[in-house]
Design a protein around this motif. Structure first.
Motif, PDB file in Angstrom:
ATOM      1  N   ALA A   8      -9.893   1.080   6.831  1.00  0.00           N
ATOM      2  CA  ALA A   8      -9.589   0.143   5.751  1.00  0.00           C
ATOM      3  C   ALA A   8      -8.240  -0.526   5.971  1.00  0.00           C
ATOM      4  CB  ALA A   8      -9.603   0.875   4.404  1.00  0.00           C
ATOM      5  N   ILE A   9      -7.263   0.255   6.436  1.00  0.00           N
ATOM      6  CA  ILE A   9      -5.930  -0.303   6.699  1.00  0.00           C
ATOM      7  C   ILE A   9      -5.992  -1.332   7.819  1.00  0.00           C
ATOM      8  CG2 ILE A   9      -3.594   0.253   7.497  1.00  0.00           C
ATOM      9  CD1 ILE A   9      -4.090   1.170   4.678  1.00  0.00           C
ATOM     10  N   LYS A  19      -9.603   1.022  -2.227  1.00  0.00           N
ATOM     11  CA  LYS A  19     -10.472   1.139  -1.060  1.00  0.00           C
ATOM     12  C   LYS A  19      -9.772   1.770   0.138  1.00  0.00           C
ATOM     13  CE  LYS A  19     -13.444  -2.746  -2.297  1.00  0.00           C
ATOM     14  NZ  LYS A  19     -13.995  -4.061  -1.889  1.00  0.00           N
ATOM     15  N   TYR A  20      -8.445   1.673   0.179  1.00  0.00           N
ATOM     16  CA  TYR A  20      -7.727   2.206   1.328  1.00  0.00           C
ATOM     17  C   TYR A  20      -7.443   3.700   1.197  1.00  0.00           C
ATOM     18  CZ  TYR A  20      -4.120   0.752  -2.008  1.00  0.00           C
ATOM     19  OH  TYR A  20      -3.379   0.531  -3.149  1.00  0.00           O
ATOM     20  N   LEU A  23      -4.935   8.043   3.665  1.00  0.00           N
ATOM     21  CA  LEU A  23      -5.322   6.639   3.803  1.00  0.00           C
ATOM     22  C   LEU A  23      -6.333   6.490   4.934  1.00  0.00           C
ATOM     23  CD1 LEU A  23      -1.913   4.772   3.395  1.00  0.00           C
ATOM     24  CD2 LEU A  23      -3.571   5.446   1.659  1.00  0.00           C
ATOM     25  N   ASP A  24      -7.338   5.679   4.693  1.00  0.00           N
ATOM     26  CA  ASP A  24      -8.398   5.438   5.666  1.00  0.00           C
ATOM     27  C   ASP A  24      -7.931   4.404   6.690  1.00  0.00           C
ATOM     28  OD1 ASP A  24     -10.721   5.090   7.053  1.00  0.00           O
ATOM     29  OD2 ASP A  24     -11.916   4.378   5.365  1.00  0.00           O
ATOM     30  N   ILE A  41       0.836  -1.203   0.000  1.00  0.00           N
ATOM     31  CA  ILE A  41       0.000   0.000   0.000  1.00  0.00           C
ATOM     32  C   ILE A  41       0.873   1.256   0.000  1.00  0.00           C
ATOM     33  CG2 ILE A  41      -1.648   1.340   1.371  1.00  0.00           C
ATOM     34  CD1 ILE A  41      -2.848  -1.302   2.287  1.00  0.00           C
ATOM     35  N   TYR A  72      -6.254  -5.272   7.665  1.00  0.00           N
ATOM     36  CA  TYR A  72      -5.087  -6.144   7.528  1.00  0.00           C
ATOM     37  C   TYR A  72      -4.592  -6.652   8.879  1.00  0.00           C
ATOM     38  CZ  TYR A  72      -4.891  -4.555   2.695  1.00  0.00           C
ATOM     39  OH  TYR A  72      -5.186  -4.290   1.385  1.00  0.00           O
TER      40      TYR A  72
END
Length: 361
Positions: free
Chosen positions: A191-192, A108-109, A187-188, A62, A195
């Motif tokens: 969403a991150i 999406k991130y 970056l959201d 990412i 992981y």
């Protein structure tokens, strides 16, 4: 001691053989339990490190993708022309918003892409309508002179409040190297953090935090940790975590005891920190202890039964002989007794006989 030495032969043999056999069995069981517990702990730590390595691989992808995207956008001809323009160009603005919005929707991130022109006559261009943001508490964008990552901050959009962290880099003219604007890719965090949830650390019993180079938590499985210094959450953790290394260490004591796993992300200099409660090891150790105790108990019972059986086979003929000798009268001729197994009848025609000679005074 004299009383024990004067006891029956069966009792003494039983005691000696049981002690010399059962004590090594107990030591062997304890050694097996200790070895198994340590092996389980080492395997759990290695599995945790492997999980963090997988998470770090996703994170590095990412971060590298964001940096490559920033280079592409800064070098894109229309963006460069828009930043160097004397005033706002509505047509160029619409075209740039079109492809940057497509980029955001495909990743999406990514929460937002914002372009800040250095020219005050040109308004910033953003893919998301931001009602409020505390980015200013992190950094003044117009003072950024090299690429950087911000800490975690809060933004309010049409979707509500959210947590983001941004990659900011200046845009400069090729010849004069003059700054004409800045690019911010946010970056959201939600969403991150997916992981950190899949794959689960320690079967879902562990916690994971992403810590930046300043020791601040950017993302975590526990949302109450966000934007907090790791040192305030785990006092003294810095002395446990060795910089520049990946591995495991023990933190805390008693019920608060934890295994701390660390794995560094080299691109941004961040660190993934995993926390596994020691209670998980204790639960596995109790299971191993139960298995070991059952195995040792079965071995003890089997060994004790075998020892008692062998001793009985040895001492029963001696006891029979002792009883027969006690009936011998030295004044009479020595009688004949069967010399076979005590289970055989004395009247058996196949039984051999022996005479007992006694001295006469």
């Amino acid at each position: 001691m004299r009383r024990w030495m004067g006891g029956s032969l069966r009792r003494k043999l039983s005691m000696i053989m049981l002690v010399t056999t059962l004590i090594p069995l107990l030591f062997l069981g304890g050694f097996a339990y200790t070895l198994s517990s340590r092996s389980t702990e080492a395997k759990t730590e290695q599995a945790g490190i492997d999980t963090l390595r997988q998470m770090e691989g996703n994170l590095s992808f990412i971060l590298q993708d964001v940096e490559n995207m920033s280079i592409f956008l800064i070098g894109q001809g229309e963006v460069a022309q828009y930043l160097r323009g004397p005033e706002d160009d509505l047509n160029a603005r619409t075209r740039i918003l079109g492809f940057t919005t497509n980029l955001v929707s495909s990743k999406k991130y990514i929460s937002d892409i914002t372009i800040y022109p250095a020219n005050p006559k040109i308004a910033p261009l953003s893919t998301t309508t931001i009602y409020s943001s505390n980015l200013g508490t992190q950094v003044n964008v117009r003072e950024v002179n090299q690429k950087m990552w911000t800490g975690l901050y809060t933004v309010e959009t049409y979707a509500g409040l959210g947590h983001v962290f941004s990659f900011i880099r200046p845009s400069r003219t090729p010849g004069s190297y003059q700054t004409v604007g800045w690019l911010s890719i946010s970056l959201d965090e939600s969403a991150i953090s997916r992981y950190w949830s899949e794959p689960k650390l320690a079967g879902g019993q562990g916690e994971v935090a992403l810590v930046n180079d300043k020791g601040m938590i950017l993302s975590a499985t526990d949302k109450s940790w966000l934007s907090r210094p790791l040192e305030s959450l785990l006092p003294g953790i810095a002395s446990v975590m060795k910089p520049g290394t990946n591995g495991a260490a023990t933190y805390g004591a008693g019920h608060a005891k934890k295994t701390v796993l660390t794995y560094e992300e080299p691109l941004a200099g961040w660190k993934l920190v995993g926390l596994i409660p020691f209670e998980q090891y204790q639960a596995q150790s109790r299971y191993i202890l139960q298995l070991t105790a059952v195995a040792v108990a079965i071995a003890v019972l089997a060994t004790a039964g075998l020892i008692l059986f062998v001793i009985q086979r040895v001492t029963n003929p001696l006891q029979t002989l002792a009883r027969l000798l006690s009936k011998v009268n030295p004044e009479e001729p020595s009688p004949q007794y069967p010399a076979g197994s005590p289970t055989k009848s004395a009247s058996s025609p196949k039984a051999t006989t022996c005479s007992v000679r006694t001295s006469r005074s």
